[in-house]
Design a protein around this motif. Structure first.
Motif, PDB file in Angstrom:
ATOM      1  N   ARG A  98      -4.377  63.178  13.311  1.00 19.06           N
ATOM      2  CA  ARG A  98      -3.809  61.963  14.142  1.00 19.06           C
ATOM      3  C   ARG A  98      -4.500  61.897  15.293  1.00 19.06           C
ATOM      4  O   ARG A  98      -4.965  60.812  15.806  1.00 19.06           O
ATOM      5  N   GLU A  99      -4.883  62.989  16.163  1.00 21.89           N
ATOM      6  CA  GLU A  99      -5.621  62.710  17.415  1.00 21.89           C
ATOM      7  C   GLU A  99      -7.131  62.565  16.956  1.00 21.89           C
ATOM      8  O   GLU A  99      -7.663  61.737  18.037  1.00 21.89           O
ATOM      9  N   ILE A 100      -7.619  62.754  15.886  1.00 22.00           N
ATOM     10  CA  ILE A 100      -9.015  62.420  15.589  1.00 22.00           C
ATOM     11  C   ILE A 100      -9.007  60.798  15.516  1.00 22.00           C
ATOM     12  O   ILE A 100      -9.914  60.164  15.939  1.00 22.00           O
ATOM     13  N   ALA A 101      -7.873  60.430  14.476  1.00 21.10           N
ATOM     14  CA  ALA A 101      -7.914  58.847  14.474  1.00 21.10           C
ATOM     15  C   ALA A 101      -7.713  58.111  15.632  1.00 21.10           C
ATOM     16  O   ALA A 101      -8.391  57.037  15.955  1.00 21.10           O
ATOM     17  N   GLN A 102      -6.843  58.568  16.478  1.00 22.36           N
ATOM     18  CA  GLN A 102      -6.672  58.092  17.720  1.00 22.36           C
ATOM     19  C   GLN A 102      -7.995  57.879  18.864  1.00 22.36           C
ATOM     20  O   GLN A 102      -8.353  56.952  19.382  1.00 22.36           O
ATOM     21  N   ALA A 103      -8.787  59.089  18.678  1.00 22.74           N
ATOM     22  CA  ALA A 103     -10.067  59.152  19.481  1.00 22.74           C
ATOM     23  C   ALA A 103     -10.968  57.867  18.871  1.00 22.74           C
ATOM     24  O   ALA A 103     -11.740  57.492  20.007  1.00 22.74           O
ATOM     25  N   PHE A 104     -10.885  57.722  17.518  1.00 25.98           N
ATOM     26  CA  PHE A 104     -12.001  56.767  17.217  1.00 25.98           C
ATOM     27  C   PHE A 104     -11.064  55.238  17.437  1.00 25.98           C
ATOM     28  O   PHE A 104     -11.865  54.286  16.833  1.00 25.98           O
ATOM     29  N   GLY A 105     -10.068  55.110  17.376  1.00 24.14           N
ATOM     30  CA  GLY A 105      -9.279  53.745  17.519  1.00 24.14           C
ATOM     31  C   GLY A 105      -9.069  53.432  16.027  1.00 24.14           C
ATOM     32  O   GLY A 105      -8.883  52.140  15.930  1.00 24.14           O
ATOM     33  N   VAL A 106      -8.613  54.163  15.265  1.00 19.56           N
ATOM     34  CA  VAL A 106      -8.197  54.046  13.945  1.00 19.56           C
ATOM     35  C   VAL A 106      -6.836  54.100  13.666  1.00 19.56           C
ATOM     36  O   VAL A 106      -6.506  55.325  13.897  1.00 19.56           O
ATOM     37  N   PRO A 107      -6.223  53.285  13.465  1.00 17.54           N
ATOM     38  CA  PRO A 107      -4.471  53.324  13.076  1.00 17.54           C
ATOM     39  C   PRO A 107      -4.541  54.741  12.005  1.00 17.54           C
ATOM     40  O   PRO A 107      -5.076  54.375  10.923  1.00 17.54           O
ATOM     41  N   PRO A 108      -3.766  55.800  12.272  1.00 17.89           N
ATOM     42  CA  PRO A 108      -3.504  56.604  11.252  1.00 17.89           C
ATOM     43  C   PRO A 108      -3.056  56.070   9.773  1.00 17.89           C
ATOM     44  O   PRO A 108      -3.377  56.752   9.077  1.00 17.89           O
ATOM     45  N   LEU A 109      -2.134  55.009   9.871  1.00 15.31           N
ATOM     46  CA  LEU A 109      -1.748  54.361   8.586  1.00 15.31           C
ATOM     47  C   LEU A 109      -2.828  54.137   7.760  1.00 15.31           C
ATOM     48  O   LEU A 109      -2.833  54.307   6.452  1.00 15.31           O
ATOM     49  N   LEU A 110      -4.077  53.729   8.205  1.00 14.50           N
ATOM     50  CA  LEU A 110      -5.006  53.387   7.387  1.00 14.50           C
ATOM     51  C   LEU A 110      -6.039  54.415   6.755  1.00 14.50           C
ATOM     52  O   LEU A 110      -6.533  54.349   5.832  1.00 14.50           O
ATOM     53  N   LEU A 111      -5.629  55.595   7.152  1.00 20.47           N
ATOM     54  CA  LEU A 111      -6.150  56.934   6.559  1.00 20.47           C
ATOM     55  C   LEU A 111      -5.211  57.581   5.872  1.00 20.47           C
ATOM     56  O   LEU A 111      -5.505  58.683   5.293  1.00 20.47           O
ATOM     57  N   GLY A 112      -3.852  57.084   5.664  1.00 17.88           N
ATOM     58  CA  GLY A 112      -2.770  57.624   4.623  1.00 17.88           C
ATOM     59  C   GLY A 112      -2.400  58.960   5.245  1.00 17.88           C
ATOM     60  O   GLY A 112      -1.787  59.712   4.596  1.00 17.88           O
ATOM     61  N   LEU A 113      -2.324  58.975   6.530  1.00 16.53           N
ATOM     62  CA  LEU A 113      -1.796  59.976   7.292  1.00 16.53           C
ATOM     63  C   LEU A 113      -0.380  59.885   7.282  1.00 16.53           C
ATOM     64  O   LEU A 113       0.268  58.753   7.558  1.00 16.53           O
ATOM     65  N   PRO A 114       0.524  60.912   6.955  1.00 15.85           N
ATOM     66  CA  PRO A 114       1.947  60.952   7.139  1.00 15.85           C
ATOM     67  C   PRO A 114       2.627  60.772   8.375  1.00 15.85           C
ATOM     68  O   PRO A 114       1.946  61.229   9.347  1.00 15.85           O
ATOM     69  N   GLY A 115       3.878  60.485   8.720  1.00 15.77           N
ATOM     70  CA  GLY A 115       4.573  60.443   9.488  1.00 15.77           C
ATOM     71  C   GLY A 115       4.271  59.413  10.770  1.00 15.77           C
ATOM     72  O   GLY A 115       4.518  59.566  11.809  1.00 15.77           O
ATOM     73  N   ASP A 116       3.399  58.086  10.434  1.00 12.69           N
ATOM     74  CA  ASP A 116       3.107  57.331  11.293  1.00 12.69           C
ATOM     75  C   ASP A 116       4.098  56.083  11.039  1.00 12.69           C
ATOM     76  O   ASP A 116       4.270  55.380  10.259  1.00 12.69           O
ATOM     77  N   ASN A 117       4.736  55.759  12.352  1.00 12.59           N
ATOM     78  CA  ASN A 117       5.658  54.811  12.538  1.00 12.59           C
ATOM     79  C   ASN A 117       5.279  53.748  13.519  1.00 12.59           C
ATOM     80  O   ASN A 117       6.109  52.875  13.898  1.00 12.59           O
ATOM     81  N   THR A 118       3.900  53.848  13.774  1.00 13.63           N
ATOM     82  CA  THR A 118       3.567  52.880  15.007  1.00 13.63           C
ATOM     83  C   THR A 118       3.265  51.474  14.436  1.00 13.63           C
ATOM     84  O   THR A 118       3.781  50.557  15.320  1.00 13.63           O
ATOM     85  N   HIS A 119       3.151  51.267  13.349  1.00 12.86           N
ATOM     86  CA  HIS A 119       3.070  49.911  12.605  1.00 12.86           C
ATOM     87  C   HIS A 119       4.173  49.780  11.587  1.00 12.86           C
ATOM     88  O   HIS A 119       4.267  50.582  10.832  1.00 12.86           O
TER      89      HIS A 119
END
Length: 383
Positions: free
Chosen positions: A280-301
């Motif tokens: 999730r930290e990697i995705a945030q550094a690149f500006g990619v919502p974790p949901l687009l990467l299939g990462l579990p536990g994301d409730n931002t969107h």
């Protein structure tokens, strides 16, 4: 000498008061980037699936956004042809995908303009690890040096005309005057955690998917295994009882030997959670919502559609618009006519919902004329 003449005749020049201070540190020497591009690209893009997907998502999405040239007059502007087919080996989309990929991995992206008789003909993307900036006396880049296969080529900037054969685009870096900061470098610690967790899990699988243990020799007091017995026992354990193919295989022990498994505590097993947080930290550094990467536990969107829209609005479009403005400033001195390169978002599928809402809102405005409505929607007026 020029400064002396300028003071004598009252001439003034536009320059930065702070830039000469940079020259005190760099002079005319080459300024090398402090990061190891080879390690970042190898451990990040080549070996980490989260980084790989983030870079691909951004590069492919940004490259798919059309760049159009707005200029007075009829017919296609020469810049349009240059951006559509930068060189014989790459289409415009392939060229910009390479450009954005380098920018995300290294924080810097370079392009070379090949001109014939002063007219731009082709564009080529250059590897950022082979390029270094050559600062001038005032601290501004006066040129660039490209090294490959033991050969070096120097590109100089023409201050008189403003023409530069090299296009250098960089991301913001708070402590470097010449090079940008890569999102991958900001996420380097998270990448190490994620890669180490993968290596740990792979090692666990290679050892029959069970924790390590100890083989205890319970012989009479004072007795020890000989060196030959120790090495033979170690080799047999490695050959016959480790690896996925030997999972669950019973161990046959000789007299005096006892297997003591070493169980892992719940705290030791927390590496799975640590890997997810690192991803999730990697995705945030690149500006990619974790949901687009299939990462579990994301409730931002609330859903995938909103996450995708946020990705385009907050990451892709700002990057494309920044590139369009930078290209306009770089290419303008090479052409006599004025033009502007802009990002065309009218055909992007990700923004279809917003476009439909804009059309409905403008169409319902009865106090606007048809030409005013077309102008607000970015359409040409009726003749």
């Amino acid at each position: 000498m020029f400064d002396t003449l300028a003071r004598r005749f009252g001439l003034t020049t536009k320059t930065s008061a702070a830039k000469p201070l940079i020259a005190l540190n760099f002079g005319a020497r080459a300024a090398w980037p402090a990061r190891d591009y080879a390690a970042l690209s190898r451990e990040g893009f080549a070996r980490n699936p989260i980084v790989h997907r983030c870079v691909r998502l951004i590069a492919e999405a940004a490259a798919s956004t059309p760049l159009v040239v707005q200029a007075a007059g009829e017919g296609a502007h020469p810049v349009s042809e240059l951006l559509a087919q930068p060189n014989p080996d790459q289409s415009g989309q392939e060229f910009f995908e390479t450009h954005y990929g380098f920018l995300q991995i290294a924080g810097n992206a370079y392009a070379e303009l090949a001109a014939l008789d002063g007219r731009p003909r082709e564009l080529f993307a250059l590897r950022p690890d082979r390029m270094r900036v050559l600062p001038g006396k005032r601290g501004w880049p006066d040129g660039w040096e490209y090294s490959a296969d033991g050969r070096k080529v120097t590109f100089a900037r023409d201050r008189a005309s403003g023409r530069s054969p090299i296009f250098h685009m960089r991301l913001f870096h708070p402590s470097d005057d010449h090079y940008g900061l890569s999102p991958l470098e900001a996420a380097a610690a998270a990448v190490d955690v994620h890669n180490s967790g993968a290596a740990w899990a792979k090692g666990l699988l290679d050892n029959a998917a069970r924790p390590s243990g100890a083989l205890v020799f319970n012989a009479s007091e004072g007795a020890n295994l000989t060196e030959d017995q120790f090495h033979r026992l170690k080799a047999e354990l490695g050959d016959a009882y480790t690896g996925p193919a030997n999972a669950g295989r019973p161990m046959l022990l000789e007299g005096g030997l006892d297997w003591k498994p070493m169980a892992l505590s719940p705290a030791d097993m927390d590496f799975i959670h640590a890997r997810r947080e690192a991803a999730r930290e990697i995705a945030q550094a690149f500006g990619v919502p974790p949901l687009l990467l299939g990462l579990p536990g994301d409730n931002t969107h609330a859903n995938y559609k909103e996450a995708n829209l946020a990705f385009w609005r907050q990451t892709v479009l700002p990057l494309v618009r920044k590139t369009a403005r930078a290209l306009t400033g770089w290419l303008a001195p090479w052409f006599a006519s004025e033009f502007e390169i802009v990002a065309d978002t009218s055909s992007l599928p990700a923004l279809a919902g917003e476009r439909a809402a804009d059309w409905a809102r403008v169409s319902a405005a009865a106090f606007l004329t048809d030409d005013e409505k077309r102008h607000l929607l970015g359409l040409p007026e009726t003749s």
